[in-house]
Design a protein around this motif. Structure first.
Motif, PDB file in Angstrom:
ATOM      1  N   GLU A 161     -75.269  10.646  40.280  1.00 14.10           N
ATOM      2  CA  GLU A 161     -75.850  10.575  38.941  1.00 14.10           C
ATOM      3  C   GLU A 161     -77.011   9.581  38.917  1.00 14.10           C
ATOM      4  N   VAL A 162     -76.871   8.480  39.671  1.00 16.52           N
ATOM      5  CA  VAL A 162     -77.964   7.506  39.803  1.00 16.52           C
ATOM      6  C   VAL A 162     -79.170   8.181  40.453  1.00 16.52           C
ATOM      7  N   ALA A 163     -78.916   8.990  41.488  1.00 15.06           N
ATOM      8  CA  ALA A 163     -79.997   9.711  42.176  1.00 15.06           C
ATOM      9  C   ALA A 163     -80.690  10.687  41.233  1.00 15.06           C
ATOM     10  N   ILE A 164     -79.908  11.378  40.398  1.00 10.46           N
ATOM     11  CA  ILE A 164     -80.482  12.327  39.433  1.00 10.46           C
ATOM     12  C   ILE A 164     -81.403  11.598  38.459  1.00 10.46           C
ATOM     13  N   LEU A 212     -87.156  12.106  49.992  1.00  8.83           N
ATOM     14  CA  LEU A 212     -86.591  12.850  51.128  1.00  8.83           C
ATOM     15  C   LEU A 212     -85.238  12.276  51.537  1.00  8.83           C
ATOM     16  N   GLU A 213     -85.130  10.955  51.570  1.00 11.19           N
ATOM     17  CA  GLU A 213     -83.854  10.337  51.942  1.00 11.19           C
ATOM     18  C   GLU A 213     -82.773  10.652  50.902  1.00 11.19           C
ATOM     19  N   VAL A 214     -83.162  10.645  49.617  1.00 11.81           N
ATOM     20  CA  VAL A 214     -82.214  10.985  48.554  1.00 11.81           C
ATOM     21  C   VAL A 214     -81.680  12.404  48.773  1.00 11.81           C
ATOM     22  N   ALA A 215     -82.588  13.332  49.068  1.00 11.49           N
ATOM     23  CA  ALA A 215     -82.182  14.726  49.278  1.00 11.49           C
ATOM     24  C   ALA A 215     -81.291  14.855  50.509  1.00 11.49           C
ATOM     25  N   GLN A 216     -81.631  14.150  51.579  1.00 13.92           N
ATOM     26  CA  GLN A 216     -80.834  14.245  52.803  1.00 13.92           C
ATOM     27  C   GLN A 216     -79.422  13.681  52.603  1.00 13.92           C
ATOM     28  N   ALA A 261     -89.616  19.784  54.533  1.00 14.57           N
ATOM     29  CA  ALA A 261     -88.317  19.165  54.830  1.00 14.57           C
ATOM     30  C   ALA A 261     -87.310  19.410  53.707  1.00 14.57           C
ATOM     31  N   LEU A 262     -87.806  19.470  52.467  1.00 11.71           N
ATOM     32  CA  LEU A 262     -86.925  19.669  51.318  1.00 11.71           C
ATOM     33  C   LEU A 262     -86.474  21.118  51.148  1.00 11.71           C
TER      34      LEU A 262
END
Length: 303
Positions: free
Chosen positions: A157-160, A201-205, A267-268
């Motif tokens: 949720e923090v990432a969102i 990118l790191e968040v998505a990975q 990458a995404l």
């Protein structure tokens, strides 16, 4: 004309009836946290003695049992006006967002092992919503807090929220009138730059590389995936806008931004195109039940 707001908590027997009371202070808009902290520390230092006053540096909940009863403690936290989603429809102008304010919010990052900051997958956030007894602007610049509510956000949720904030910043910088090329480039660099730590990118990975085991996280996973789709579209719009603003001396910089963007998008792509099949099963089951019920009803009517 409008203000900056701070939550002030005061603790200790030296304060008498005000012990453990919390207030929201309204200060001139240019006031910094260090400035009000220095002022209050000086004010109460003259009253109780400089060595008897201590400012609590963090915004974590205060455990009074751990405080020295012979000292006066002040906790100062920067807060912002808080609005529900439905309120934002009516609070359009700058004036609307700074008038009749009763609710304020501040966020405290934490991890389950007690540290304030950790890796993306362990970073929680506590959102504290405060309600005052009266609304600002008011005849006083200090109003009592009468209600406090806490909302805990999980790491995803923090990432969102972070990705939604980045997307809003991109949209604002792209459509700003008059255009500000420096602001746009700064936001773009923070979004598509390859050297950004804990960047998109790191968040998505971390959160999208695998479908979560817990079904309760399916919708959060899907929401974050859609946030990234919106984010990449906003990046593309911002790059197009920046290209129309720059001069010949920045063409190479534009090409570098575009290269970074295409690397990021590539990458995404496999991460944000993956859907969770389980999210669509209930819809199909409901439809199938509805269809069978309709067929049964029609059969009864025919009889």
């Amino acid at each position: 004309m409008f203000g900056t707001y701070f939550r002030i908590g005061i603790y200790g027997p030296k304060f008498g009836d005000l012990d453990e009371q919390e207030f929201v202070y309204k200060e001139p808009a240019i006031t910094k946290l260090a400035e009000i902290s220095h002022r209050l520390e000086g004010f109460y230092g003259e009253r109780f003695g400089e060595d008897q006053v201590e400012v609590i540096k963090d915004s974590n909940p205060v455990d009074k049992c751990k405080l020295d009863p012979n000292k006066a403690f002040i906790q100062i936290t920067y807060v912002e006006p808080y609005f529900d989603t439905y309120e934002m429809k009516d609070r359009i102008t700058y004036f609307d967002k700074n008038y009749n304010l009763r609710r304020f919010v501040y966020c405290t990052p934490f991890t389950l092992d007690g540290r304030a900051h950790g890796d993306l997958h362990e970073q929680f956030k506590r959102k504290t919503i405060l309600t005052t007894s009266h609304a600002f602007p008011y005849i006083k610049t200090r109003i009592n807090i009468i209600h406090k509510e806490e909302v805990i956000s999980t790491p995803i949720e923090v990432a969102i929220e972070d990705m939604q904030k980045k997307t809003q910043e991109l949209a604002f910088a792209t459509h700003q009138d008059p255009s500000d090329a420096k602001m746009l480039q700064m936001v773009l660099q923070g979004s598509v730059g390859t050297t950004v730590n804990q960047g998109p990118l790191e968040v998505a990975q971390v959160f999208l590389s695998e479908i979560p085991i817990d079904p309760k996280l399916y919708r959060h996973h899907n929401k974050l995936r859609l946030c990234f789709k919106d984010f990449t579209k906003r990046c593309e719009d911002a790059l197009r806008k920046n290209k129309s603003l720059i001069g010949p001396d920045q063409k190479e910089y534009q090409r570098e931004l575009e290269r970074n963007y295409h690397r990021l998008k590539e990458a995404l792509q496999p991460l944000i195109n993956r859907k969770i099949p389980q999210l669509y099963k209930p819809v199909l089951q409901v439809n199938s039940h509805r269809d069978s019920f309709s067929r049964m009803s029609l059969r009864k009517l025919d009889m």
